[in-house]
Design a protein around this motif. Structure first.
Motif, PDB file in Angstrom:
ATOM      1  N   ARG A   1      13.189   3.973 -11.702  1.00  0.00           N
ATOM      2  CA  ARG A   1      14.343   3.072 -11.664  1.00  0.00           C
ATOM      3  C   ARG A   1      14.104   1.916 -10.701  1.00  0.00           C
ATOM      4  O   ARG A   1      14.475   0.773 -10.988  1.00  0.00           O
ATOM      5  N   LEU A   2      13.476   2.204  -9.561  1.00  0.00           N
ATOM      6  CA  LEU A   2      13.161   1.143  -8.600  1.00  0.00           C
ATOM      7  C   LEU A   2      12.123   0.177  -9.171  1.00  0.00           C
ATOM      8  O   LEU A   2      12.238  -1.040  -9.002  1.00  0.00           O
ATOM      9  N   VAL A   3      11.126   0.711  -9.844  1.00  0.00           N
ATOM     10  CA  VAL A   3      10.110  -0.143 -10.470  1.00  0.00           C
ATOM     11  C   VAL A   3      10.769  -1.013 -11.541  1.00  0.00           C
ATOM     12  O   VAL A   3      10.466  -2.204 -11.663  1.00  0.00           O
ATOM     13  N   SER A   4      11.686  -0.442 -12.276  1.00  0.00           N
ATOM     14  CA  SER A   4      12.418  -1.206 -13.286  1.00  0.00           C
ATOM     15  C   SER A   4      13.204  -2.353 -12.642  1.00  0.00           C
ATOM     16  O   SER A   4      13.268  -3.456 -13.189  1.00  0.00           O
ATOM     17  N   LEU A   5      13.779  -2.102 -11.485  1.00  0.00           N
ATOM     18  CA  LEU A   5      14.500  -3.167 -10.777  1.00  0.00           C
ATOM     19  C   LEU A   5      13.557  -4.296 -10.374  1.00  0.00           C
ATOM     20  O   LEU A   5      13.932  -5.470 -10.400  1.00  0.00           O
ATOM     21  N   LEU A   6      12.329  -3.950 -10.014  1.00  0.00           N
ATOM     22  CA  LEU A   6      11.348  -4.987  -9.662  1.00  0.00           C
ATOM     23  C   LEU A   6      11.028  -5.877 -10.857  1.00  0.00           C
ATOM     24  O   LEU A   6      10.726  -7.057 -10.688  1.00  0.00           O
TER      25      LEU A   6
ATOM     26  N   CYS B   1      12.425   0.400  -0.492  1.00  0.00           N
ATOM     27  CA  CYS B   1      12.486   1.801  -0.931  1.00  0.00           C
ATOM     28  C   CYS B   1      11.136   2.279  -1.452  1.00  0.00           C
ATOM     29  O   CYS B   1      10.689   3.385  -1.116  1.00  0.00           O
ATOM     30  N   LEU B   2      10.479   1.454  -2.262  1.00  0.00           N
ATOM     31  CA  LEU B   2       9.180   1.841  -2.802  1.00  0.00           C
ATOM     32  C   LEU B   2       8.119   1.930  -1.716  1.00  0.00           C
ATOM     33  O   LEU B   2       7.215   2.765  -1.786  1.00  0.00           O
ATOM     34  N   GLU B   3       8.240   1.104  -0.700  1.00  0.00           N
ATOM     35  CA  GLU B   3       7.318   1.209   0.433  1.00  0.00           C
ATOM     36  C   GLU B   3       7.458   2.582   1.094  1.00  0.00           C
ATOM     37  O   GLU B   3       6.466   3.235   1.403  1.00  0.00           O
ATOM     38  N   MET B   4       8.706   3.016   1.277  1.00  0.00           N
ATOM     39  CA  MET B   4       8.918   4.348   1.851  1.00  0.00           C
ATOM     40  C   MET B   4       8.387   5.442   0.932  1.00  0.00           C
ATOM     41  O   MET B   4       7.792   6.416   1.388  1.00  0.00           O
TER      42      MET B   4
ATOM     43  N   SER C   1       2.319  12.593  -1.942  1.00  0.00           N
ATOM     44  CA  SER C   1       2.795  13.332  -3.119  1.00  0.00           C
ATOM     45  C   SER C   1       3.558  12.453  -4.108  1.00  0.00           C
ATOM     46  O   SER C   1       3.736  12.835  -5.262  1.00  0.00           O
ATOM     47  N   LEU C   2       3.994  11.266  -3.695  1.00  0.00           N
ATOM     48  CA  LEU C   2       4.780  10.387  -4.565  1.00  0.00           C
ATOM     49  C   LEU C   2       3.986   9.195  -5.091  1.00  0.00           C
ATOM     50  O   LEU C   2       4.456   8.474  -5.965  1.00  0.00           O
ATOM     51  N   ARG C   3       2.791   8.987  -4.579  1.00  0.00           N
ATOM     52  CA  ARG C   3       2.005   7.812  -4.963  1.00  0.00           C
ATOM     53  C   ARG C   3       1.628   7.808  -6.439  1.00  0.00           C
ATOM     54  O   ARG C   3       1.712   6.770  -7.098  1.00  0.00           O
ATOM     55  N   ALA C   4       1.220   8.952  -6.970  1.00  0.00           N
ATOM     56  CA  ALA C   4       0.827   9.008  -8.379  1.00  0.00           C
ATOM     57  C   ALA C   4       2.007   8.669  -9.282  1.00  0.00           C
ATOM     58  O   ALA C   4       1.843   7.964 -10.287  1.00  0.00           O
ATOM     59  N   GLU C   5       3.190   9.133  -8.923  1.00  0.00           N
ATOM     60  CA  GLU C   5       4.374   8.822  -9.730  1.00  0.00           C
ATOM     61  C   GLU C   5       4.661   7.321  -9.719  1.00  0.00           C
ATOM     62  O   GLU C   5       5.009   6.738 -10.745  1.00  0.00           O
ATOM     63  N   ALA C   6       4.511   6.698  -8.561  1.00  0.00           N
ATOM     64  CA  ALA C   6       4.733   5.252  -8.460  1.00  0.00           C
ATOM     65  C   ALA C   6       3.715   4.501  -9.320  1.00  0.00           C
ATOM     66  O   ALA C   6       4.065   3.534 -10.008  1.00  0.00           O
ATOM     67  N   LEU C   7       2.477   4.955  -9.317  1.00  0.00           N
ATOM     68  CA  LEU C   7       1.452   4.313 -10.147  1.00  0.00           C
ATOM     69  C   LEU C   7       1.762   4.489 -11.630  1.00  0.00           C
ATOM     70  O   LEU C   7       1.648   3.545 -12.408  1.00  0.00           O
ATOM     71  N   ARG C   8       2.180   5.694 -12.025  1.00  0.00           N
ATOM     72  CA  ARG C   8       2.545   5.937 -13.427  1.00  0.00           C
ATOM     73  C   ARG C   8       3.725   5.071 -13.855  1.00  0.00           C
ATOM     74  O   ARG C   8       3.823   4.661 -15.009  1.00  0.00           O
ATOM     75  N   ALA C   9       4.617   4.792 -12.931  1.00  0.00           N
ATOM     76  CA  ALA C   9       5.802   3.977 -13.242  1.00  0.00           C
ATOM     77  C   ALA C   9       5.459   2.494 -13.370  1.00  0.00           C
ATOM     78  O   ALA C   9       6.288   1.705 -13.797  1.00  0.00           O
TER      79      ALA C   9
ATOM     80  N   ILE D   1       3.983   0.394 -10.757  1.00  0.00           N
ATOM     81  CA  ILE D   1       4.217  -0.406  -9.554  1.00  0.00           C
ATOM     82  C   ILE D   1       3.064  -1.360  -9.236  1.00  0.00           C
ATOM     83  O   ILE D   1       3.298  -2.474  -8.765  1.00  0.00           O
ATOM     84  N   LEU D   2       1.833  -0.952  -9.500  1.00  0.00           N
ATOM     85  CA  LEU D   2       0.680  -1.712  -9.015  1.00  0.00           C
ATOM     86  C   LEU D   2       0.643  -3.162  -9.495  1.00  0.00           C
ATOM     87  O   LEU D   2       0.534  -4.074  -8.671  1.00  0.00           O
TER      88      LEU D   2
END
Length: 133
Positions: A78-83, A96-99, A105-113, A115-116
């Protein structure tokens, strides 16, 4: 776009959650503040999404456990979608994404979403251009 009375009430409640989380994030979290704010990241109103992400940030910045709980409620995509939304102020989603990405443990999920590529767009221009798909 005019807000409805219900939207005004929700917006005011989110503003209050933001300030209360500054004082007692644990109490706000135990009352369901994380789940409510994460759910509102999908609201139709841009203003509501921005208020929700600000309240979420106010809770998450206080302790790591709140970051992982927000992730369990599905906030990363949802945060990536906001970006990606060119109408949303990206400051608090980025905070929020920085945190989130500070936790291995959350980095892979952010990459899948996705973010990069969005981070590279932000970094490539000092004016922080609109991030659209």
């Amino acid at each position: 776009v005019a807000r409805t009375g219900q939207q005004d009430c929700k917006y005011a409640a989110l503003s209050a959650l933001f300030w209360l989380a500054e004082v007692d994030p644990e109490r706000v979290q135990h009352a369901g503040g994380i789940l409510v704010t994460v759910d509102l990241l999908n609201h139709d109103s841009i203003e509501m999404k921005e208020a929700a992400v600000m309240a979420l940030w106010a809770i998450m910045k206080e302790e790591g456990i709140y970051v992982t709980q927000a992730a369990k409620h599905g906030c990363i995509p949802r945060l990536v979608s906001l970006l990606r939304n060119n109408k949303v102020d990206r400051q608090h989603p980025l905070f929020c994404l920085e945190m989130m990405t500070s936790f291995a443990s959350l980095r892979a999920e952010a990459l899948r979403a996705g973010i990069l590529p969005l981070l590279f767009v932000v970094l490539s221009d000092e004016t922080c251009p609109q991030l659209t798909d």
